[in-house]
Enzyme design. Structure first.
Site, PDB file in Angstrom:
ATOM      1  N   GLU A   1     -64.673 -71.149  41.847  1.00  0.00           N
ATOM      2  CA  GLU A   1     -63.457 -71.605  42.512  1.00  0.00           C
ATOM      3  C   GLU A   1     -63.516 -71.460  43.891  1.00  0.00           C
ATOM      4  OE1 GLU A   1     -60.205 -68.756  40.649  1.00  0.00           O
ATOM      5  OE2 GLU A   1     -61.663 -67.085  41.005  1.00  0.00           O
TER       6      GLU A   1
ATOM      7  N   CYS B   1     -61.358 -73.471  33.195  1.00  0.00           N
ATOM      8  CA  CYS B   1     -60.167 -72.587  32.780  1.00  0.00           C
ATOM      9  C   CYS B   1     -59.018 -72.868  33.936  1.00  0.00           C
ATOM     10  CB  CYS B   1     -60.599 -71.055  32.517  1.00  0.00           C
ATOM     11  SG  CYS B   1     -61.083 -70.214  34.102  1.00  0.00           S
TER      12      CYS B   1
ATOM     13  N   HIS C   1     -49.183 -69.673  40.606  1.00  0.00           N
ATOM     14  CA  HIS C   1     -49.094 -68.654  39.516  1.00  0.00           C
ATOM     15  C   HIS C   1     -47.818 -68.647  38.859  1.00  0.00           C
ATOM     16  CE1 HIS C   1     -53.013 -67.354  41.151  1.00  0.00           C
ATOM     17  NE2 HIS C   1     -53.340 -67.563  39.808  1.00  0.00           N
TER      18      HIS C   1
ATOM     19  N   ASP D   1     -57.968 -72.785  42.266  1.00  0.00           N
ATOM     20  CA  ASP D   1     -58.335 -72.191  43.401  1.00  0.00           C
ATOM     21  C   ASP D   1     -59.547 -73.257  44.068  1.00  0.00           C
ATOM     22  OD1 ASP D   1     -56.979 -70.090  44.288  1.00  0.00           O
ATOM     23  OD2 ASP D   1     -57.742 -68.731  42.378  1.00  0.00           O
TER      24      ASP D   1
HETATM   25  C1  PEP Z   1     -58.010 -70.806  38.923  1.00  0.00           C
HETATM   26  O1  PEP Z   1     -58.271 -70.466  40.014  1.00  0.00           O
HETATM   27  O2  PEP Z   1     -58.379 -71.968  38.298  1.00  0.00           O
HETATM   28  C2  PEP Z   1     -57.758 -69.892  38.054  1.00  0.00           C
HETATM   29  C3  PEP Z   1     -57.990 -70.199  36.598  1.00  0.00           C
HETATM   30  O3  PEP Z   1     -57.548 -68.777  38.332  1.00  0.00           O
HETATM   31  P1  PEP Z   1     -56.054 -68.388  38.601  1.00  0.00           P
HETATM   32  O4  PEP Z   1     -55.243 -69.475  38.624  1.00  0.00           O
HETATM   33  O5  PEP Z   1     -55.835 -66.884  37.976  1.00  0.00           O
HETATM   34  O6  PEP Z   1     -56.140 -67.938  40.151  1.00  0.00           O
HETATM   35 MG    MG Z   2     -58.301 -68.412  40.671  1.00  0.00          MG
END
Ligand code: PEP
Ligand code: MG
Length: 591
Positions: free
Chosen positions: A439, A510, A198, A463
């Site tokens: 995910e 996403c 993140h 994820d």
């Molecule tokens: C993901 O896991 O791809 C996602 C978009 O969620 P995050 O990156 O916030 O875990």
């Molecule tokens: Mg995620």
């Protein structure tokens, strides 16, 4: 640290966020003990500085008392050493002399403390008595404890930096990264972390270059060193030579020129050569970022990560606060989809006031699990979302779904939220599209059944890759395994799209895979209906879509799905589309 002269040194890590910056290094250290700041304190601020020191000592004493109290009876004997420490903390030699040093030398508490420790440690070290020798260790230990509180060990105090620098840290948490002020921080480099962490996602949304997973950045780079950070190749150069600087400048302008070129075409629709229109949306963490999405030509918000509003504070935000934020976003985009994802805390986004530390946070009480465990927290958010939805085109998205019961339970809570809003007479949207993130592998496997419960899927590759390949997405050591083109990942994507088609619901993406130009042929060919990415990549992704032909990508994906190694898949992608889509910032894995 050995003297390394002014030689140029190159460190290699993982490109976390593209772009190049050149500037002075500024070390921040979470443990806060190695890098001690030094600055003068004006006469009128001396009393405040002494109080700051006293407060840090008090915190250290409280902390020790707590540890002693929590030590089981059987181990009390070991706790005696801590009793000694509490006494040392108030010892005249350490405590008294530090306060005097602040006063007489008019310097900050950290530096005064360090100076005093440096002076008294040799006194103990030189004693013959081994008992007293050990006391030298104790002095260092307690001074470290004070220092930690002085510097603010829990959080790197990024907000207090007042010059334009490049941050160098062992690690930055997502919450710390999100506090970066763009006028001050040009970029950052860290010892730890990987591309899908993140921290790196936030660097990309801030559009500042970042290199992670360098391992030796904090031990090699010194404060004020000139460094070149290349987030495209994942390289950091310390003490760059004239030639290195010149070539970095050239690459910097080329990169910025290319980005500007893409940006100019950002507002044109993304239509393939054979006429398929694909929506390209933006991912945001904070309401302010919605402007960046509009500026780059985004067709809506495909992922609003709401957890950041819960971070860097002491207690849960109220329904009103949440509602205001969501409404801010919706008001800017009243006719475009705004996908609000419900709280995804814990994992690498732990919030101190919300829960206890976990031994395996990534596999713990994260996201929907947390929300169902704390229905009052969840209901507050659901009510805020339903109220904001009244003013626009809101979709709701549930993170980390791993089984069907979680969807059913959430729907019950949503109905409860609607009922209570009706009773309270507050304007709200009764029904809104509900989607789930795919995910977790179990959700991908069950996609066919989950699809019957909801309105859309959004694949979170960050994820999904982490859990499919069993690798920590923030761990540099296993970054080489982190690939969206792993055959297992591609097959899962295919399964999810097929489940969506069978049940007539659209499948979106996403995760960060959707923000890489080179993967667009795969996503088009698979039949993903909408992509959402960090705002800065929107023009690039739209550009890639315009260069492609859907029919060809479908045949291409059929071929890819037969391959059994990442290497073969990457090679075929590169050979087929590399030249066409050469976007210049495609860098995975370490070196
Ligand atoms: C993901 O896991 O791809 C996602 C978009 O969620 P995050 O990156 O916030 O875990
Ligand atoms: Mg995620």
């Amino acid at each position: 640290m050995p003297d390394r002269g002014n030689q140029e040194i190159i460190l290699r890590g993982i490109g976390g966020s593209p772009g190049i910056c050149i500037g002075k290094a500024y070390l921040v250290d979470k443990e806060g003990v190695d890098v001690v700041p030094k600055y003068a304190i004006g006469k009128n601020k001396l009393a405040a500085e002494k109080n700051r020191f006293k407060a840090a000592v008090k915190k250290a004493i409280d902390e020790l008392h707590k540890i002693i109290l929590e030590t089981p009876e059987a181990l009390r004997e070991n706790a005696q050493i801590l009793e000694t420490h509490t006494l040392l903390l108030k010892d005249k030699m350490l405590y008294g002399r530090t306060i005097e040093t602040i006063e007489y030398e008019q310097i900050n508490a950290e530096w005064a403390l360090r100076k005093v420790v440096m002076a008294i440690k040799p006194l103990f070290d030189n004693m013959d008595d081994s008992y007293l020798k050990d006391r030298a260790e104790d002095v260092v230990n307690v001074s470290d404890r004070i220092m930690k509180h002085l510097i603010g060990a829990e959080e790197v105090r990024i907000g207090t930096i007042d010059k334009r620098v490049i941050l160098v840290a062992r690690d930055l948490s997502p919450a710390e990264t999100s506090q970066i002020q763009l006028e001050r921080i040009m970029g950052f480099v860290t010892d730890r972390g990987g591309r899908a962490s993140h921290t790196s996602i936030i660097a990309r949304s801030l559009e500042i270059p970042a290199v992670l997973g360098l391992e030796k950045a904090t031990s090699t780079i010194r404060n004020d060193d000139i460094i070149v950070v290349d987030g495209i190749s994942g390289c950091v150069v310390i003490n760059p030579s004239e030639e290195t600087l010149a070539s970095a400048e050239t690459r910097k302008s080329a990169y910025e020129e290319r980005r500007a070129r893409y940006a100019r075409s950002g507002h044109l629709p993304a239509k393939t050569k054979d006429g398929l229109h694909m929506a390209v949306m933006g991912n945001i963490e904070l309401p302010e970022e919605v402007v960046a999405v509009i500026d780059r030509g985004g067709d809506g918000i495909g992922l609003y990560r709401t957890e950041f509003q819960y971070m860097a504070r002491k207690n849960f935000p109220s329904e009103e606060e949440l509602f205001e934020h969501y409404k801010d976003v919706v008001d800017v985009m009243p006719d475009k989809p705004v996908t609000i994802r419900t709280l995804d805390i814990n994992g690498d986004k732990a919030v101190a006031y919300a829960s206890e530390p976990e031994e395996n946070p990534v596999l713990g009480l994260r996201a929907i699990r947390y929300c169902l465990h704390k229905p009052e927290v969840f209901l507050t958010q659901l009510r805020a979302i339903l109220r904001a939805a009244y003013y626009g085109q809101v979709r709701i998205l549930l993170p980390m779904i791993s089984r069907i019961e979680e969807i059913q339970e959430t729907k019950r809570l949503l109905a409860q939220a609607v009922d209570s809003l009706k009773k309270d007479g507050l304007p709200h949207q009764k029904k809104l599209p509900i989607g789930v993130m795919i995910e977790v592998p179990s959700a991908a496997i069950m996609a066919d059944s989950l699809a019957r419960e909801i309105d859309f899927f959004s694949i979170g590759t960050n994820d999904l890759i982490q859990y499919t390949m069993a690798i920590d997405r923030g761990n540099r050591q296993v970054a080489y395994l982190y690939s969206p083109t792993a055959p297992a990942v591609l097959r899962l994507l295919k399964m999810v799209v097929t489940a969506g088609e069978r049940n007539n619901i659209p499948v979106f993406m996403c995760g960060e895979m959707a923000g890489e130009g080179i993967y667009v042929p795969i996503l088009l060919g698979l039949g993903i209906k909408e992509l959402s990415t960090n705002p800065q990549s929107i023009p690039l992704i739209k550009n890639a879509i315009r260069l492609l032909n859907v029919d060809q990508t479908k045949k291409f994906v059929d071929k890819l799905l037969k391959l059994t190694t990442t290497e073969k898949i990457e090679r075929l992608v590169e050979n087929t589309y590399g030249d066409l889509l050469n976007n210049g910032h495609h860098n995975h894995g370490g070196h």
